[in-house]
Write a protein that holds these residues in place. Structure first.
Motif, PDB file in Angstrom:
ATOM      1  N   CYS A  76       0.797  -1.239   0.000  1.00  0.00           N
ATOM      2  CA  CYS A  76       0.000   0.000   0.000  1.00  0.00           C
ATOM      3  C   CYS A  76       0.828   1.288   0.000  1.00  0.00           C
ATOM      4  O   CYS A  76       0.263   2.368   0.092  1.00  0.00           O
ATOM      5  CB  CYS A  76      -1.021  -0.007   1.135  1.00  0.00           C
ATOM      6  SG  CYS A  76      -0.349  -0.333   2.727  1.00  0.00           S
ATOM      7  N   HIS A  77       2.150   1.181  -0.108  1.00  0.00           N
ATOM      8  CA  HIS A  77       2.984   2.399  -0.103  1.00  0.00           C
ATOM      9  C   HIS A  77       3.713   2.569  -1.433  1.00  0.00           C
ATOM     10  O   HIS A  77       4.345   1.628  -1.910  1.00  0.00           O
ATOM     11  CB  HIS A  77       4.036   2.330   1.013  1.00  0.00           C
ATOM     12  CG  HIS A  77       3.435   2.199   2.382  1.00  0.00           C
ATOM     13  ND1 HIS A  77       2.956   3.256   3.102  1.00  0.00           N
ATOM     14  CD2 HIS A  77       3.223   1.119   3.148  1.00  0.00           C
ATOM     15  CE1 HIS A  77       2.469   2.838   4.253  1.00  0.00           C
ATOM     16  NE2 HIS A  77       2.612   1.532   4.308  1.00  0.00           N
ATOM     17  N   THR A 103       8.084  -0.281   6.832  1.00  0.00           N
ATOM     18  CA  THR A 103       8.795  -1.474   6.359  1.00  0.00           C
ATOM     19  C   THR A 103       9.365  -2.263   7.541  1.00  0.00           C
ATOM     20  O   THR A 103       9.237  -3.489   7.604  1.00  0.00           O
ATOM     21  CB  THR A 103       9.948  -1.052   5.416  1.00  0.00           C
ATOM     22  OG1 THR A 103       9.400  -0.218   4.413  1.00  0.00           O
ATOM     23  CG2 THR A 103      10.602  -2.253   4.771  1.00  0.00           C
ATOM     24  N   LEU A 104       9.976  -1.557   8.478  1.00  0.00           N
ATOM     25  CA  LEU A 104      10.611  -2.264   9.606  1.00  0.00           C
ATOM     26  C   LEU A 104       9.572  -2.924  10.507  1.00  0.00           C
ATOM     27  O   LEU A 104       9.747  -4.069  10.944  1.00  0.00           O
ATOM     28  CB  LEU A 104      11.471  -1.294  10.429  1.00  0.00           C
ATOM     29  CG  LEU A 104      12.706  -0.728   9.711  1.00  0.00           C
ATOM     30  CD1 LEU A 104      13.426   0.283  10.593  1.00  0.00           C
ATOM     31  CD2 LEU A 104      13.670  -1.849   9.325  1.00  0.00           C
ATOM     32  N   THR A 105       8.493  -2.213  10.796  1.00  0.00           N
ATOM     33  CA  THR A 105       7.513  -2.791  11.723  1.00  0.00           C
ATOM     34  C   THR A 105       6.764  -3.958  11.083  1.00  0.00           C
ATOM     35  O   THR A 105       6.460  -4.945  11.744  1.00  0.00           O
ATOM     36  CB  THR A 105       6.521  -1.732  12.240  1.00  0.00           C
ATOM     37  OG1 THR A 105       5.949  -1.063  11.121  1.00  0.00           O
ATOM     38  CG2 THR A 105       7.215  -0.708  13.108  1.00  0.00           C
ATOM     39  N   LYS A 106       6.505  -3.870   9.768  1.00  0.00           N
ATOM     40  CA  LYS A 106       5.848  -5.002   9.098  1.00  0.00           C
ATOM     41  C   LYS A 106       6.762  -6.221   9.086  1.00  0.00           C
ATOM     42  O   LYS A 106       6.314  -7.350   9.007  1.00  0.00           O
ATOM     43  CB  LYS A 106       5.475  -4.626   7.654  1.00  0.00           C
ATOM     44  CG  LYS A 106       4.367  -3.594   7.562  1.00  0.00           C
ATOM     45  CD  LYS A 106       3.004  -4.247   7.519  1.00  0.00           C
ATOM     46  CE  LYS A 106       1.843  -3.291   7.645  1.00  0.00           C
ATOM     47  NZ  LYS A 106       1.713  -2.333   6.559  1.00  0.00           N
ATOM     48  N   GLN A 125       7.693 -10.699   3.429  1.00  0.00           N
ATOM     49  CA  GLN A 125       7.685 -11.157   2.030  1.00  0.00           C
ATOM     50  C   GLN A 125       6.391 -10.727   1.348  1.00  0.00           C
ATOM     51  O   GLN A 125       6.398 -10.183   0.239  1.00  0.00           O
ATOM     52  CB  GLN A 125       7.795 -12.688   1.958  1.00  0.00           C
ATOM     53  CG  GLN A 125       9.184 -13.235   2.266  1.00  0.00           C
ATOM     54  CD  GLN A 125       9.287 -14.735   1.952  1.00  0.00           C
ATOM     55  OE1 GLN A 125       8.335 -15.362   1.493  1.00  0.00           O
ATOM     56  NE2 GLN A 125      10.447 -15.304   2.190  1.00  0.00           N
ATOM     57  N   ALA A 126       5.269 -10.972   2.033  1.00  0.00           N
ATOM     58  CA  ALA A 126       3.969 -10.658   1.424  1.00  0.00           C
ATOM     59  C   ALA A 126       3.840  -9.160   1.154  1.00  0.00           C
ATOM     60  O   ALA A 126       3.264  -8.741   0.145  1.00  0.00           O
ATOM     61  CB  ALA A 126       2.836 -11.136   2.321  1.00  0.00           C
ATOM     62  N   GLU A 127       4.383  -8.342   2.047  1.00  0.00           N
ATOM     63  CA  GLU A 127       4.329  -6.887   1.868  1.00  0.00           C
ATOM     64  C   GLU A 127       5.033  -6.444   0.593  1.00  0.00           C
ATOM     65  O   GLU A 127       4.679  -5.442  -0.009  1.00  0.00           O
ATOM     66  CB  GLU A 127       4.971  -6.181   3.065  1.00  0.00           C
ATOM     67  CG  GLU A 127       4.037  -6.001   4.244  1.00  0.00           C
ATOM     68  CD  GLU A 127       2.925  -5.009   3.949  1.00  0.00           C
ATOM     69  OE1 GLU A 127       3.201  -3.965   3.357  1.00  0.00           O
ATOM     70  OE2 GLU A 127       1.774  -5.304   4.302  1.00  0.00           O
TER      71      GLU A 127
END
Ligand code: SF4
Length: 471
Positions: A314-315, A328-331, A391-393
């Motif tokens: 979504c970014h 990115t880091l928290t996901k 990975q999914a992100e």
């Protein structure tokens, strides 16, 4: 390995599912996977539930975690929560308190006290934070003197990398010179603006007052300082918004001096203000989830054609200034040190939620207690779950890599990957499997299923998390 686990394989897990469970977990083949691969979204944020920690242990665990001295360098972040908004937006599930100058000042006094205490936490101070996120609520609602005090405390009391990303969430009507200067002078280098839609009528229906012209003017003013990445949030599937309206929103961004944007699908929360307004006929019925995928499909094509760089599902970045580091880091499951009433964090595999009530938070700070509302011990497999999520992100799955680190048994997930390729959600390219647009739209379902199946394969058990979405 116990006998149960030896006997657990994907085929037996699938055979045990009821037809409804199968549809929800694995999905079904359809000519239009974007609309019909799954009957509904399973979760808003995929993950596995941790084990509740008894309240009597909160204080000791908090102090033990933060007094550790055994840290090897790692990527970590902090989240600072500002629980005030000038008004409640209809679609939002995060509203806590109306703005009130005296309460805000009192709150910031105590938030700074929590930051001062953090100066003594050896575990926090041992390795610098790469990203700090001020969210809420509305951090931009704070007066320039209160936000300045807070940001100065952040700079002086938290260990920050030289290129630490410091994000502040802002509402359009707070983008005035006095406030913007106070943010930029005190270290904010990323401003995330909640635009939601450029359509004046759609915005006003949702409780956002400013017109499109004012939004343009205020974004340009903020960008003219040239000191921070400017990011906007847009939502698709809003009441009264058609696909063409959403693409028009994207067209407007072409000439705006922004560095990136986040596109979110509308979630209608059960019994939330938005659902009530729709039920009463005050607002038009929004596009159902099965149609929201079309918005994403058209938007992704538009963004590709206009050279936006996808950072996650979504970014999108428009310029090299946007890193979206905190997200990115928290996901990816990195540590988050929580500060403020209602903040959530993750420290060394313990998830921590701070007191939501302002009074309870302030009382705890006054009494030198950790302001903890509840804690959960995350699964030992949290590293695996975060890797799946990360990975999914990025829209790219690599089961082989998961199995190399967490066990060969995970190769059995390839069976599910094949099913999803057949369903039009994934496609293979070399060792990686990429999500199609339909896969990206159903990313939360795919991620949640992979998390649950890998947990069942490795431990012989699964835990569900279910967050209600009204449609
Ligand atoms: S969208 Fe932002 S400003 Fe509106 S109620 Fe939610 S947190 Fe507050």
């Amino acid at each position: 390995m116990d006998r149960n686990m030896e006997n657990t394989n994907i085929s037996t897990i699938i055979k045990k599912m009821s037809p409804e469970q199968y549809k929800l977990t694995i999905g079904e083949k359809s000519a239009v996977p974007l609309q019909k691969a799954f009957p509904r979204k399973r979760v808003i944020h995929p993950g596995a539930m941790g084990k509740m920690i008894p309240p009597k242990s909160y204080q000791a665990i908090w102090h033990d975690l933060l007094a550790q001295n055994n840290l090897t360098a790692r990527q970590r972040t902090a989240y600072i929560h500002i629980p005030f908004c000038s008004q409640q937006c209809l679609y939002c599930g995060f509203f806590q308190n109306h703005c009130d100058n005296d309460r805000e000042t009192l709150y910031i006094d105590h938030l700074i006290r929590q930051l001062k205490a953090a100066k003594e936490y050896s575990y926090l101070q041992a390795s610098p934070l790469e990203a700090v996120y001020l969210g809420g609520g509305t951090p931009s609602a704070l007066s320039d003197s209160n936000i300045s005090r807070l940001l100065i405390a952040v700079q002086n009391l938290l260990p920050l990398t030289n290129d630490c990303e410091i994000t502040l969430e802002a509402r359009v009507n707070d983008l005035v010179d006095k406030k913007i200067s106070s943010w930029l002078v005190n270290g904010v280098n990323r401003i995330s603006i909640g635009v939601q839609s450029f359509d004046t009528e759609i915005r006003r229906r949702l409780g956002r007052k400013d017109s499109r012209e004012i939004i343009f003017e205020n974004i340009c003013r903020t960008a003219s300082y040239n000191k921070a990445a400017i990011i906007i949030d847009l939502i698709y599937g809003l009441p009264g918004q058609h696909v063409e309206d959403f693409i028009l929103d994207l067209e407007y961004t072409k000439d705006l001096p922004i560095d990136g944007m986040d596109l979110y699908q509308l979630n209608v929360f059960e019994d939330g203000a938005l659902q009530k307004a729709i039920k009463k006929g005050i607002l038009p019925v929004p596009a159902p989830i099965s149609e929201q995928g079309v918005y994403l499909e058209k938007a992704a094509a538009w963004l590709d054609n206009n050279a936006y760089r996808r950072l996650s599902t979504c970014h999108w970045a428009k310029t090299s200034r946007e890193r979206s580091l905190y997200n990115t880091l928290t996901k990816a499951g990195k540590e988050i040190f929580p500060f403020g009433a209602g903040a959530g964090g993750l420290i060394d595999n313990t998830a921590i939620f701070l007191q939501r009530s302002l009074d309870l938070y302030i009382n705890d700070i006054i009494a030198d207690r950790a302001p903890v509302m509840f804690m959960t011990q995350q699964s030992d497999l949290n590293g695996l779950f975060s890797t799946i999520q990360a990975q999914a992100e990025t829209g790219r799955l690599d089961i082989r890599k998961l199995s190399q680190k967490y066990g060969k048994k995970l190769l059995e997930l390839e069976e599910i990957i094949e099913i999803w390729i057949n369903h039009g959600l994934l496609k293979r390219n070399g060792q990686y499997t990429y999500m199609t647009i339909a896969g990206q739209f159903w990313q939360e379902n795919i991620t949640q299923t992979l998390i649950e199946l890998s947990q069942e394969l490795l431990c012989g058990e699964k835990q569900f998390i279910m967050q209600p979405i009204a449609r």
